[in-house]
Design an enzyme around this catalytic site. Structure first.
Site, short mmCIF file in Angstrom:
data_model
loop_
_atom_site.label_atom_id
_atom_site.label_comp_id
_atom_site.label_asym_id
_atom_site.label_seq_id
_atom_site.Cartn_x
_atom_site.Cartn_y
_atom_site.Cartn_z
N LYS A 17 44.09 -70.52 -11.17
CA LYS A 17 42.69 -70.88 -11.39
C LYS A 17 42.51 -72.40 -11.40
CE LYS A 17 43.44 -72.32 -15.79
NZ LYS A 17 43.22 -73.71 -16.28
N ALA A 105 53.48 -75.27 -15.58
CA ALA A 105 52.90 -76.29 -16.48
C ALA A 105 52.00 -77.24 -15.69
CB ALA A 105 54.00 -77.07 -17.20
N GLY A 106 51.24 -76.65 -14.74
CA GLY A 106 50.42 -77.47 -13.86
C GLY A 106 48.93 -77.38 -14.12
N MET A 108 47.09 -74.61 -13.94
CA MET A 108 46.44 -73.61 -13.10
C MET A 108 46.64 -72.18 -13.59
SD MET A 108 46.86 -74.94 -9.19
CE MET A 108 45.80 -73.57 -8.68
N SER A 112 49.65 -67.26 -17.19
CA SER A 112 48.59 -66.30 -17.52
C SER A 112 48.41 -65.29 -16.40
CB SER A 112 47.27 -67.04 -17.77
OG SER A 112 47.39 -67.91 -18.89
N ASP A 145 43.68 -67.92 -21.12
CA ASP A 145 43.43 -67.83 -19.67
C ASP A 145 43.77 -66.45 -19.09
OD1 ASP A 145 42.56 -70.44 -19.59
OD2 ASP A 145 44.49 -71.26 -18.92
#
Length: 318
Positions: A17, A105-106, A108, A112, A145
């Protein structure tokens, strides 16, 4: 014969996302912040395959370096499978194979997406046939998320980001993503924003300045919703906002150079995705996105062309 009675894998795909808009409320007594965000699911996916097994286990495959990810009880997909098993009274296990495409760990929501895909895959594998509303309730227990990764599309998130309301988006929006070669800790980014806000107050910065804590519950700007309904990339680009960007850039100053570069080679706007450090650049259309991708790649940045909105976690047949 049901899926649960075979040795076939259930294959589920769930999207990463982008937070098109993210307003972060003031730090509360419980250490959390209320959020108001506009999510859009994009065509960068996590693929989860689930096989019957005696225990609940997980392995990773795919192009993303997963050597630092846990595969034990703290793994979010493992937690999702265990939560569903407890809820539905399933005595068996599952072996999960996760093919990762979303940066770790970006910002996005890759973890999730794994959890959402696992809920859908195990529900099918075990034949629990839980209503979608129940799956969303379980998703909310796993992380803010996860419910959106289950729903997909475009949505407004409030509270911790898990209270979702669908948002109408006309047409398709084209993005170019630039993953970083390092991750950022989401809690660390939130802490840095709190520190920044304390500094801004001490310096007398206007409370209405971008990134400052809102006076009252945070809300998504109406201009964002209107741009989405109109399917207008230029209008959306002008209304993108992420309060966490200030903190992410201070923790990783090199992000600002890439943001400036992207806008200089054709992006309508660039922003940090979620808590970062992945950067998302909005393009006017598909052709412009390809040109933007080429421009960023020429500067030796990995650049991925994606589009949104796309559906949430779904079973893939064949």
């Amino acid at each position: 014969m049901t899926i649960a009675a075979t040795d076939e894998a259930v294959h589920v795909r769930a999207p990463g996302k982008i937070n098109l808009f993210l307003r972060v409320g003031a730090l509360e007594d419980d250490g959390y912040h209320d959020l108001a965000t506009a999510y859009q699911a994009v065509s960068l996916y996590e693929d989860v395959r689930a096989w019957p097994a005696d225990e609940i286990t997980v392995e990773f495959v795919g192009p993303v370096d997963t050597s630092g990810l846990p595969t034990g009880p703290t793994n979010l997909a493992v937690r999702a499978a265990k939560l569903l098993a407890r809820t539905a009274g399933v005595p068996g296990g599952v072996h999960l194979q996760i093919s990762k495409q979303v940066p770790i760990a970006g910002g996005m929501g890759g973890g999730s997406a794994d959890a959402a895909a696992t809920l859908v895959a195990c529900d099918a594998l075990w034949g629990t046939a839980l209503p979608r509303e129940e799956l969303h309730r379980l998703a909310a227990q796993l992380g803010a998320d996860v419910p959106f990764a289950l729903a997909g599309g475009t949505a407004i998130g409030t509270g911790r980001g898990d209270r979702l309301s669908p948002a109408l988006a006309t047409g398709s929006f084209h993005w170019v993503l630039v993953p970083a070669d390092h991750g950022l800790s989401t809690p660390a980014v939130y802490r840095e924003l709190d520190v920044l806000r304390e500094e801004w107050v001490a310096e007398g910065v206007d409370a209405f300045a971008p990134g400052a804590a809102p006076d009252g519950p945070p809300a998504v700007d109406a201009e964002v919703l209107q741009a989405l309904r109109a399917g207008d990339p230029a209008r959306l680009g002008a209304s993108l906002q992420n309060d966490l960007q200030f903190a992410a850039v201070r923790l990783a100053p090199g992000l600002q150079d890439v943001l400036d570069l992207g806008e200089s080679v054709g992006a309508l706007a660039g922003m940090v995705s979620g808590s970062g450090p992945t950067l998302a650049f909005l393009a006017p259309d598909a052709e412009s996105a390809i040109e933007l991708q080429v421009g960023l790649s020429a500067a030796r940045h990995m650049a991925l062309h994606v589009h949104g909105p796309v559906p949430g976690a779904r079973i893939v047949h064949g």
